[in-house]
Motif scaffolding. Structure first.
Motif, PDB file in Angstrom:
ATOM      1  N   LEU A  81       4.000 -26.056 -38.556  1.00 37.78           N
ATOM      2  CA  LEU A  81       3.676 -26.617 -37.248  1.00 37.78           C
ATOM      3  C   LEU A  81       4.905 -26.692 -36.352  1.00 37.78           C
ATOM      4  CD1 LEU A  81       1.232 -29.516 -38.222  1.00 37.78           C
ATOM      5  CD2 LEU A  81       0.654 -27.345 -37.123  1.00 37.78           C
ATOM      6  N   LEU A  82       6.051 -27.011 -36.924  1.00 37.31           N
ATOM      7  CA  LEU A  82       7.285 -27.025 -36.131  1.00 37.31           C
ATOM      8  C   LEU A  82       7.554 -25.664 -35.506  1.00 37.31           C
ATOM      9  CD1 LEU A  82       9.923 -29.109 -38.151  1.00 37.31           C
ATOM     10  CD2 LEU A  82       9.146 -29.533 -35.827  1.00 37.31           C
ATOM     11  N   ASP A  88       7.345 -31.765 -30.719  1.00 41.30           N
ATOM     12  CA  ASP A  88       6.336 -32.663 -30.151  1.00 41.30           C
ATOM     13  C   ASP A  88       4.960 -32.408 -30.756  1.00 41.30           C
ATOM     14  OD1 ASP A  88       8.246 -33.838 -28.560  1.00 41.30           O
ATOM     15  OD2 ASP A  88       7.728 -32.701 -26.758  1.00 41.30           O
ATOM     16  N   GLY A  89       4.583 -31.127 -30.908  1.00 42.71           N
ATOM     17  CA  GLY A  89       3.276 -30.797 -31.474  1.00 42.71           C
ATOM     18  C   GLY A  89       3.154 -31.196 -32.928  1.00 42.71           C
ATOM     19  N   ALA A  90       4.181 -30.908 -33.726  1.00 38.69           N
ATOM     20  CA  ALA A  90       4.149 -31.247 -35.148  1.00 38.69           C
ATOM     21  C   ALA A  90       4.118 -32.762 -35.345  1.00 38.69           C
ATOM     22  CB  ALA A  90       5.368 -30.651 -35.846  1.00 38.69           C
ATOM     23  N   GLU A  95       1.054 -37.915 -36.369  1.00 44.92           N
ATOM     24  CA  GLU A  95       0.711 -39.254 -35.889  1.00 44.92           C
ATOM     25  C   GLU A  95      -0.795 -39.483 -35.824  1.00 44.92           C
ATOM     26  OE1 GLU A  95       4.681 -40.108 -33.123  1.00 44.92           O
ATOM     27  OE2 GLU A  95       2.805 -39.436 -32.181  1.00 44.92           O
ATOM     28  N   VAL A  96      -1.560 -38.493 -35.326  1.00 45.10           N
ATOM     29  CA  VAL A  96      -3.013 -38.722 -35.212  1.00 45.10           C
ATOM     30  C   VAL A  96      -3.665 -38.749 -36.594  1.00 45.10           C
ATOM     31  CG1 VAL A  96      -3.145 -37.749 -32.895  1.00 45.10           C
ATOM     32  CG2 VAL A  96      -3.577 -36.265 -34.852  1.00 45.10           C
ATOM     33  N   ASN A 371      -6.056 -39.333 -24.105  1.00 49.87           N
ATOM     34  CA  ASN A 371      -5.627 -39.199 -25.494  1.00 49.87           C
ATOM     35  C   ASN A 371      -4.536 -38.137 -25.535  1.00 49.87           C
ATOM     36  OD1 ASN A 371      -5.481 -38.231 -28.303  1.00 49.87           O
ATOM     37  ND2 ASN A 371      -7.217 -39.587 -28.662  1.00 49.87           N
ATOM     38  N   ARG A 372      -3.370 -38.516 -25.994  1.00 49.28           N
ATOM     39  CA  ARG A 372      -2.223 -37.621 -25.954  1.00 49.28           C
ATOM     40  C   ARG A 372      -2.419 -36.352 -26.775  1.00 49.28           C
ATOM     41  NH1 ARG A 372      -1.627 -41.175 -29.919  1.00 49.28           N
ATOM     42  NH2 ARG A 372      -0.204 -40.841 -31.692  1.00 49.28           N
TER      43      ARG A 372
END
Length: 457
Positions: A81-82, A88-90, A95-96, A371-372
């Motif tokens: 994902l990084l 920020d995306g990873a 977090e979600v 929703n972020r």
């Protein structure tokens, strides 16, 4: 067909009626797994008039056949994902999913959830390198993982990566609890209600019995997008099938484990009504590509006997998991041309945390809340290159299977989705389609989509 450990040990069933009248609602949800139920709960809590429709019985599909791991540790994922989405995306994906774990912990009872460490382990130098790469990603993102040699398993291993205080759940009991909470919040749930047609422009759907549901917004939580969406998402998902076996054990593991190299195995224990069970899973392959899946169960049963010295009351079942081209699920508006149609799918093998996370994203969109994670999970995000590569991969498979099937399996029934010849699956006693993963029971009725019509046997 074998029934999973979770379905065999569910709470006594709540009876939900089938739809026998025409109704109107703010939001109609199609699909009664954890994803659909969570959407119904969150939206009903927002004051929306919600109707949930399930063609069979709630929780008997993907949710009832999962491993029951509710965790933000999704195998080797954060390093990838990084690379794909940046820091920020990873970090947002973590977090979600961590919020989904906390939500589960906040509503579940002891019969439904147990706190456990999630642990990745390596069995080779290559696997250890992968663990170190993932640990580096943890550190960059801020995930509190621990790299070391921490394992209770009676297997040879080189290294482990631990994420503490995650959860393992009884997915059916947990889903039953959430379904009851959704009803208490005002949601209306209907089982044995098969949707056969949708009119997106006029905002209504029709069931097999001829009843209609008019809606303002529609959420599709059918695991794999149903027939009505052919040409929109069907070429963006690959479908994988994996196998799980279980046996009674004498001692519970403190952690839940997954190997990062070969042989791929996932291990956890469960305590249900005073009995302890061990679950061993693995041996995945593209859906519909194996005629005799019994060999996969035998391999896992052999591993259970050789590794854990268990031979009592073995039970086996399988699960089917769609995957998007870029790992992150689709959750949100399906297309800018259809802003009132939402889709939730592509969880890979991590449907428990992802289904809760995606339900929060969609319900926030419908409720008008920011929703972020909305852009990250948006179905429209898939870039042209990723879409084309996945489409070529799947189209090549479909074309090959369509041709070979009609030549070599001329007696096999034809899938009612796009005309491929099915394969008889001896172990599951199902007709499986290798093109898009549809599955049919022995009598020809639909078990899993995207097909919606039964086989002509």
């Amino acid at each position: 067909m074998s029934q999973s450990l979770w379905l065999r040990t569910a709470y006594p069933r709540d009876d939900y009626p089938s739809l026998e009248e025409n109704l109107h609602c703010d939001v109609c949800i199609v699909g009664g797994g954890l994803s659909g139920i969570a959407n119904a709960y969150f939206l009903a809590k927002e004051g929306k008039d919600v109707i949930l429709l399930e063609k069979n019985l709630i929780l008997e599909g993907a949710t009832g056949n999962s491993t029951g791991k509710l965790t933000a540790q999704h195998n080797i994922v954060y390093a990838n994902l990084l690379k794909k989405f940046g820091l920020d995306g990873a970090k947002l994906y973590y977090e979600v999913n961590k919020e989904a774990v906390h939500f589960g912990q906040s509503i579940a009872s002891d019969d439904e959830l147990r706190t456990a460490d999630s642990i990745l382990y390596s069995q080779s130098n290559f696997g250890t390198q992968e663990l170190r790469r993932e640990f580096d990603a943890y550190q960059e993102i801020g995930i509190p993982g621990e790299l070391g040699r921490n394992s209770e398993l009676p297997v040879s291993f080189d290294a482990t990566l631990t994420l503490k205080n995650e959860s393992q759940i009884h997915p059916v009991r947990f889903g039953q609890k959430l379904a009851r909470l959704a009803v208490e919040a005002g949601a209306r749930t209907f089982e044995n209600t098969d949707v056969i047609d949708m009119d997106f422009n006029n905002k209504y759907l029709t069931t097999k019995t001829g009843n209609t549901v008019h809606f303002n917004e529609l959420v599709l939580c059918t695991h794999y997008p149903i027939e009505a969406l052919r040409g929109v998402q069907v070429m963006k998902l690959a479908v994988d099938r994996s196998y799980i076996v279980s046996a009674e054990a004498d001692m519970a593991l403190q952690g839940q484990y997954i190997s990062v190299d070969s042989p791929k195995r996932s291990v956890r224990t469960a305590k249900i009504d005073g009995k302890i069970y061990i679950l061993l899973s693995g041996a995945s392959h593209p859906a519909g590509m194996k005629e005799n899946t019994e060999a996969h169960y035998i391999r896992l049963y052999d591993d259970m006997a050789d590794t854990f010295k268990l031979s009592r009351s073995k039970l086996g079942w399988s699960a089917q998991d769609p995957e998007t081209p870029d790992i992150i699920p689709y959750a949100g508006i399906i297309s800018s041309s259809m802003p009132h149609i939402y889709i939730s799918t592509g969880y890979r093998k991590w449907g428990l945390s992802n289904s809760l996370a995606c339900a929060r994203i969609i319900s926030d969109q419908i409720a008008g809340k920011k929703n972020r994670a909305t852009p990250l999970f948006a179905p429209s995000r898939t870039g042209f290159g990723a879409f084309v590569l996945q489409a070529l991969k799947l189209t090549g498979l479909v074309t090959k299977e369509f041709t070979i099937g009609h030549i070599t399996r001329r007696e096999a029934p034809i899938c009612t989705h796009m005309g491929c010849r099915t394969r008889w699956n001896n172990a599951e006693e199902t007709w499986d389609c290798p093109c898009h993963g549809s599955r049919f029971r022995k009598d020809g009725s639909v078990l899993e989509g995207p097909a919606t019509k039964p086989l002509n046997l």
